[in-house]
Structure formats: structure tokens, C-alpha cells
Design an enzyme around this catalytic site. Structure first.
Site, PDB file in Angstrom:
ATOM      1  N   GLY A 119       2.691   4.113  -5.314  1.00 43.60           N
ATOM      2  CA  GLY A 119       1.997   3.536  -4.182  1.00 43.60           C
ATOM      3  C   GLY A 119       0.814   2.653  -4.501  1.00 43.60           C
ATOM      4  CG  LEU A 120      -2.423   3.844  -5.795  1.00 41.88           C
ATOM      5  CD1 LEU A 120      -3.503   4.639  -6.512  1.00 41.88           C
ATOM      6  CD2 LEU A 120      -2.961   3.284  -4.489  1.00 41.88           C
ATOM      7  CB  SER A 122       1.111   2.743 -11.605  1.00 40.42           C
ATOM      8  OG  SER A 122       2.396   3.128 -11.156  1.00 40.42           O
ATOM      9  CB  SER A 123       5.234  -0.892 -12.101  1.00 40.11           C
ATOM     10  OG  SER A 123       5.151  -1.537 -10.852  1.00 40.11           O
ATOM     11  CB  ALA A 125      -1.936  -1.382 -13.250  1.00 43.68           C
ATOM     12  CG  ASP A 167       2.092  -4.964  -6.140  1.00 47.21           C
ATOM     13  OD1 ASP A 167       1.547  -4.880  -5.030  1.00 47.21           O
ATOM     14  OD2 ASP A 167       3.233  -4.522  -6.375  1.00 47.21           O
TER      15      ASP A 167
END
Length: 391
Positions: A119-120, A122-123, A125, A167
Site C-alpha cells: 500500500g505504500l 515499497s516496490s 521505493a 509512485d
């Protein structure tokens, strides 16, 4: 953990408005937050591995404090197909960089995420961290916008997720106490400072306890449905059609869509309805941010989530339960599903004075409905932060 010479910090991101429109070249908003991914590394040397017949200089050797297993590959060799493990993100970063630059020097390092996965972004990032590390190792200078585009290309073309730029933009371009607004058609962006009269706020993050894989969710299907909605409207209007990969709802004027909404199959009309109403919410949300009106911004974020549920048709029962708990909790200005909204997490704009009661109330309301997640439901509070950088 051993001491490394280099350290990349790549933050996670949250998006208060602009859900599911970046892949249709819409308007999006977001913050980089003060939780993220850390990648510590050295340039490759003779101590990297015992693999024979490979130059130690070009070897990538990685460990993770989040996932099990060790990853090794040659950064100078052609990129192999996906291996189905966490190392694919490093391979994807190599794949996208290798299309532009000659890579000769690998790294040895360790990567770690500071929050649960889901949900944040992370991939994104992780990909940005690898792009920056591999560029550093090979003396390649990249502006943040270039990092963003290379990481996005890696996720689309190698990992196989048909996302937009939201993102990566938040993670690469973010600035503390600023809201990022990105136009995914022109790639123009603004970093809008927090209004002087704005009350203090923090970002609540509520992890459902479910993990998710966007590749096994309906994420890519929704992208296709949006493009099909654009096709349908254009067909009604006798507009020459482009191939699916070059078709976007942003190219279809809302007035054109409204003329044919009732003739369209309902599924596709709902996807388009979400796109056009979310576009309007983003524009209003920017005004709310610029004028310091958190109540307005929060209400728009709630409306975004309602549209995600009813028009975009995403959201697991667990995420919907968290969202409904947020609606009746004092101190929550508003919020929505984070990320793709199939499992993962919800995010909210919250009054920091009321953090303890917010955590207690939402936890109780959620676990009353889903007691099986008692050990995996997590709550965190974050602030906005600067984008990806060397520490």
C-alpha cells in the site's frame, strides 16, 4: 550488519488524492514520508562471492533484512528473465539502466524496509534505491526525474505492472512539508508548500494484516478497463482509434464521455466516472492544501475512497472495514485506500494530538470484525519527508 561505505534512503509514499488515474495520464498528488527503504552497499570486490567464471567487479551480491534468501547476478551480462523472488527488483533496475548505459561495476549490499509491505509503493521505493545505487557504482549522474522514469520503466517492462508515474514521482521528487502535484500527461509537476495557517497534521497508516501482490490482483485488469472505456467513447464519436497501449482516458474530453455514459456497458462507465471525478477532486484538493483547509482536503480524500469502492471497484472487505472505522473516529480528517487498494493499507490525514485515541479506536473497531488479524494489523504515524537521497 557490516559497515558499508554508501547508504541510499528511498522513502515510501502516500497519495491523498489522485487514485488510479496516473496510468490514464491524469493529475495526482502525494507525499514522500519519513519511513522507507534503506540500501547500504559497497562497490563489488573480491570478497563478494565464491562464484567462479565471473568478474567480481561486475557482481551484484545482495542480502535483505526483510526477505529470506541471497541474490547474485552479473550487472554486465544481459538481463535474465524474472526469477520470482525479491531480487527481481534489482534485476529490473539493471534492465532499465542497461538500455541507456553500459554497466560494469556491481555492488555488494543489504536492503531493509521499515514498514510492512503493501500500500505504500515499497516496490517503487526499492527500485529507485537500486537505480541510484547502480548509477553511483558506474559513475552515472542522474537527475531525480531521470531516476523516476527509469524506475517506472523497470516496473512496467520488467516486473510487469502497468502503473503510471505517481509512485516514483513522490519518492524521487518529494519534499518535506510540500504536496507534490504531477500531471502525468505532460510530466509537469509542482511542489506546493504547506500553508502557514494549516493546522499540524500527520499521516496515519493502517495495515490490514493482509499482504498483497499487484500482479495477482485486478490491478492490470482495471488499467485495461479504463483504456477500453476510452475506446468505447471514441468509437461512439467516430474518433480514429489508437492501439490500446496508446489509448488513455485523458485524451477523451469529459463532455464526450457524458454524452455516451448511459449507452456504455456499466462496468466501463464506472471506470471512466472515477477518472473524471477524481480529476476534479485533485484540482479542488490542491486549492484546499494551498489555503490550509485540512477539513476540505480530508473530505475530498473520503470522496476519493468512496469512488474507489463504487466506481473503480477495488477494496477488500478488510480495507473497507478500516475505512469505515476511520469515518467514525474523532481526529481523522479523511483518508482512503493506499496504493492499488486491493489489500495493503489505508492512509488518513490525522490530528497528531489525537493519535493515541485514533489508534485505539480504529484497532478495536477493525479487530472486532476481523479478529484473525490481531497479530498482523499494524498502525503507524508518519510525517512528510524529502525524496530519495544518499545519506
Amino acid at each position: 550488519m557490516k559497515k558499508y561505505k554508501y547508504h541510499v534512503y528511498s522513502p515510501y509514499r502516500v497519495c491523498p488524492l489522485g487514485a488510479h488515474v496516473d496510468h490514464q495520464r491524469g493529475l495526482v498528488t502525494g507525499f514522500a514520508i519519513d519511513k522507507g527503504v534503506d540500501l547500504w552497499f559497497d562497490l563489488s570486490n573480491a570478497d563478494c562471492s565464491n562464484i567462479t567464471d565471473k568478474s567480481t567487479e561486475s557482481l551484484v551480491s545482495l542480502d535483505s533484512e526483510t526477505f529470506a534468501g541471497h541474490v547474485e547476478f552479473d550487472i554486465a551480462a544481459p538481463t535474465l528473465v524474472k526469477q520470482g523472488n525479491w531480487g527481481d527488483y534489482a534485476r529490473g533496475a539493471k534492465f532499465a539502466l542497461q538500455k541507456r548505459f553500459k554497466l560494469q561495476t556491481g555492488i555488494t549490499g543489504t536492503i531493509k524496509g521499515s514498514l510492512p509491505v503493501g500500500g505504500l509503493s515499497s516496490s517503487a521505493a526499492v527500485l529507485i534505491a537500486y537505480v541510484m545505487a547502480f548509477a553511483k557504482a558506474n559513475n552515472i549522474t542522474l537527475a531525480p526525474f531521470e531516476v523516476m522514469k527509469i524506475a517506472s520503466e523497470a516496473e512496467r517492462e520488467y516486473i510487469g505492472l502497468n502503473n503510471g508515474l505517481l509512485d516514483q514521482a513522490c519518492i524521487a521528487l518529494g519534499k518535506k512539508d510540500h504536496l507534490l502535484m504531477l500531471d502525468c500527461e505532460s510530466n509537469e509537476y509542482r511542489l506546493i508548500p504547506k500553508a502557514e495557517n494549516m493546522p499540524e497534521f500527520e499521516l496515519g497508516i493502517f495495515f490490514s494484516g493482509l499482504t498483497r501482490s499487484l500482479m495477482s490482483s485486478d490491478y492490470n485488469l482495471r488499467v485495461t478497463e479504463c483504456k477500453t472505456a476510452a475506446w468505447i467513447v471514441q468509437a461512439y464519436e467516430n474518433v480514429p482509434l489508437k492501439t490500446h497501449d496508446k489509448t488513455f482516458l485523458r485524451d477523451v474530453p469529459e463532455t464526450m464521455y457524458r454524452r455516451h455514459r448511459d449507452e456504455m456497458p456499466p462496468r466501463f462507465a464506472r471506470r471512466a466516472e472515477h477518472f473524471y471525478t477524481e480529476h476534479k477532486r485533485v484540482r479542488e484538493g490542491i486549492t484546499a492544501w494551498e489555503t490550509g483547509n485540512l477539513e476540505w482536503l480530508g473530505s475530498l480524500s473520503k470522496a476519493s475512497c468512496e469512488s474507489s469502492i463504487h466506481n473503480y471497484e477495488c477494496g477488500s472487505p478488510e480495507l473497507i472495514a478500516i475505512y469505515e472505522a476511520m469515518l467514525t473516529t474523532d481526529g481523522v480528517y479523511g483518508g482512503r485506500f493506499s496504493g492499488a487498494g486491493f489489500k495493503g493499507a489505508c492512509i488518513a490525514l490525522v490530528d497528531p494530538v489525537k493519535k493515541e485515541t485514533i489508534e485505539k479506536e480504529i484497532t478495536e473497531k477493525y479487530l472486532e470484525r476481523f479478529p484473525q488479524y490481531k497479530n498482523s494489523f499494524k498502525v503507524f504515524f508518519c510525517k512528510s519527508d524529502d525524496g530519495a537521497r544518499f545519506v
